[in-house]
Design a protein around this motif. Structure first.
Motif, PDB file in Angstrom:
ATOM      1  N   ASN A 123      39.969  52.409  44.670  1.00  0.00           N
ATOM      2  CA  ASN A 123      38.568  52.878  43.655  1.00  0.00           C
ATOM      3  C   ASN A 123      37.838  51.527  42.611  1.00  0.00           C
ATOM      4  N   ARG A 124      38.624  51.577  41.722  1.00  0.00           N
ATOM      5  CA  ARG A 124      37.921  50.863  40.417  1.00  0.00           C
ATOM      6  C   ARG A 124      37.794  49.006  41.334  1.00  0.00           C
ATOM      7  N   THR A 125      38.081  49.047  42.662  1.00  0.00           N
ATOM      8  CA  THR A 125      37.625  48.015  43.069  1.00  0.00           C
ATOM      9  C   THR A 125      36.516  47.450  43.560  1.00  0.00           C
ATOM     10  N   TRP A 126      35.582  46.082  43.218  1.00  0.00           N
ATOM     11  CA  TRP A 126      34.255  45.700  43.716  1.00  0.00           C
ATOM     12  C   TRP A 126      34.771  45.270  44.817  1.00  0.00           C
ATOM     13  N   PHE A 127      34.236  45.696  46.304  1.00  0.00           N
ATOM     14  CA  PHE A 127      34.231  44.851  47.555  1.00  0.00           C
ATOM     15  C   PHE A 127      32.397  44.202  47.688  1.00  0.00           C
ATOM     16  N   LEU A 201      32.776  36.253  34.241  1.00  0.00           N
ATOM     17  CA  LEU A 201      33.188  37.351  34.240  1.00  0.00           C
ATOM     18  C   LEU A 201      34.633  36.923  33.741  1.00  0.00           C
ATOM     19  N   LYS A 202      35.285  38.119  33.601  1.00  0.00           N
ATOM     20  CA  LYS A 202      37.029  38.250  33.215  1.00  0.00           C
ATOM     21  C   LYS A 202      37.063  38.575  34.447  1.00  0.00           C
ATOM     22  N   ILE A 203      37.133  39.557  34.449  1.00  0.00           N
ATOM     23  CA  ILE A 203      37.985  40.024  35.706  1.00  0.00           C
ATOM     24  C   ILE A 203      38.593  39.110  37.077  1.00  0.00           C
ATOM     25  N   PRO A 204      39.867  39.431  37.785  1.00  0.00           N
ATOM     26  CA  PRO A 204      40.940  38.689  38.747  1.00  0.00           C
ATOM     27  C   PRO A 204      39.576  39.047  40.226  1.00  0.00           C
ATOM     28  N   THR A 225      43.655  26.938  42.169  1.00  0.00           N
ATOM     29  CA  THR A 225      44.319  26.325  40.943  1.00  0.00           C
ATOM     30  C   THR A 225      44.142  25.760  40.456  1.00  0.00           C
ATOM     31  N   GLN A 226      43.025  25.632  39.911  1.00  0.00           N
ATOM     32  CA  GLN A 226      42.659  25.162  38.600  1.00  0.00           C
ATOM     33  C   GLN A 226      42.280  26.332  38.025  1.00  0.00           C
ATOM     34  N   GLU A 227      41.754  27.932  38.759  1.00  0.00           N
ATOM     35  CA  GLU A 227      41.142  28.979  37.794  1.00  0.00           C
ATOM     36  C   GLU A 227      42.153  29.850  37.957  1.00  0.00           C
ATOM     37  N   SER A 228      42.791  30.206  37.030  1.00  0.00           N
ATOM     38  CA  SER A 228      44.301  31.783  37.314  1.00  0.00           C
ATOM     39  C   SER A 228      43.005  32.844  37.671  1.00  0.00           C
ATOM     40  N   ARG A 229      42.091  32.660  37.201  1.00  0.00           N
ATOM     41  CA  ARG A 229      41.613  34.313  37.092  1.00  0.00           C
ATOM     42  C   ARG A 229      41.190  34.864  39.232  1.00  0.00           C
ATOM     43  N   ILE A 230      40.887  33.022  39.664  1.00  0.00           N
ATOM     44  CA  ILE A 230      40.345  33.704  40.294  1.00  0.00           C
ATOM     45  C   ILE A 230      41.359  33.182  41.474  1.00  0.00           C
ATOM     46  N   HIS A 231      41.118  33.738  42.751  1.00  0.00           N
ATOM     47  CA  HIS A 231      42.898  33.939  44.064  1.00  0.00           C
ATOM     48  C   HIS A 231      42.152  34.643  45.387  1.00  0.00           C
ATOM     49  N   TYR A 232      43.113  33.077  45.894  1.00  0.00           N
ATOM     50  CA  TYR A 232      42.088  33.022  47.101  1.00  0.00           C
ATOM     51  C   TYR A 232      43.161  33.063  48.320  1.00  0.00           C
TER      52      TYR A 232
END
Length: 320
Positions: A123-127, A201-204, A225-232
């Motif tokens: 509920n606290r995730t923005w899809f 943005l600062k959120i994961p 790989t270059q940005e720890s907050r960005i996951h793929y």
């Protein structure tokens, strides 16, 4: 006029192969191709009936060999129907996004409040969609996502968005961002949106393509790989046989070589400068029931110089 594939079924050397493929196409036409949305409203000179369209499409090519190779290309098309797309929506949510949230929140299955905590995290995730190609309402309805109130596409936000307002909306409301896209080729169209998120943005953030080509996969893996907050995490990565590059590679599947010849035959007839699609020299064999991606090789969807397409593309702008 006798249809070309009816004639081929009378040739001894082609009878079995042609009959086998026609058996598949009969099923595909009945179960899949009829849902192709750009043809639900009839287009002038482009028949809705698949086999009538197929015969006209084959006659674009000059010579029996080129037509036969084009006919065999149809069996290589990766067509994503309505039910398949809905299943990709479900997998993206249940098996990709929720697993990621479990890891992000360090949740454990033996916790009596596991489901409650996971629901709070959802509920606290923005899809949100990366581009307007992804049908976010369908994704939400299938996965029962009701909050928050707005689900903008981030390609538009990267161009028109107010960074301060976006961060104000996120504050005290959103802990995680999940960006979804239906199809990514090389990643050119989604790259500005990913950069916008990375810079402001600062959120994961999790990037989830439903379907992605190898080149786009490499680009997003590099970003993650270059940005720890960005996951793929993609749902489905296309195999090499579903991608046609202008420059041959070593140990290519036979169908890739044959399909490249078909693209080059199309180029010779139409003088199309980019016969492999939106990304020069690189195209896929993907067709979705919603539309034909602009990264798909153009013999399939082009209307250049009187070319009759097999799956005409609904486009924002005219092809070059």
């Amino acid at each position: 006029m006798t249809r070309l594939f009816d004639e081929w079924q009378q040739f001894q050397e082609r009878e079995r192969e042609c009959s086998d493929l026609m058996g598949k196409l009969d099923l595909y036409a009945a179960r899949l191709f009829g849902d192709y949305e750009p043809l639900i409203t009839p287009l002038e000179e482009i028949p809705r009936d698949f086999f009538e369209r197929l015969d006209r499409w084959l006659r674009n090519f000059k010579g029996d060999t080129d037509r036969w190779n084009a006919f065999k290309l149809v069996d290589d098309i990766f067509f994503v129907g309505r039910h398949e797309l809905n299943e990709l929506y479900r997998l993206a949510f249940d098996h990709i996004a929720c697993d990621w949230l479990v890891a992000q929140k360090n949740l454990h299955l033996d916790d009596p409040k596991f489901e409650e905590k996971l629901e709070t995290a959802r509920n606290r995730t923005w899809f949100c969609p990366i581009t307007d190609s992804l049908r976010i309402n369908a994704f939400r309805h299938i996965n029962h996502i009701s909050s928050p109130d707005y689900f903008p596409d981030w390609r538009s936000l990267a161009l028109f968005g107010d960074i301060k307002k976006i961060n104000n909306y996120i504050e005290n409301r959103i802990d995680h961002l999940v960006l979804i896209e239906d199809f990514i080729g090389t990643g050119t169209q989604v790259e500005p949106a990913i950069k916008f998120v990375k810079d402001h943005l600062k959120i994961p953030t999790l990037v989830v393509p439903l379907i992605i080509c190898p080149t786009g996969d490499l680009m997003l893996r590099k970003v993650a790989t270059q940005e720890s907050r960005i996951h793929y995490r993609p749902v489905l990565q296309l195999p090499p046989a579903c991608v046609i590059a202008e420059t041959p590679a070593q140990n290519e599947p036979d169908n890739v070589v044959r399909n490249r010849n078909t693209v080059e035959s199309y180029r010779a007839i139409t003088a199309d400068a980019d016969p492999y699609g939106f990304e020069s020299g690189y195209g896929s064999l993907v067709v979705m029931h919603t539309n034909c991606p602009n990264n798909t090789i153009r013999p399939i969807h082009s209307q250049k110089r009187g070319w009759l397409p097999l799956f005409p593309r609904s486009t924002r702008r005219k092809a070059k």
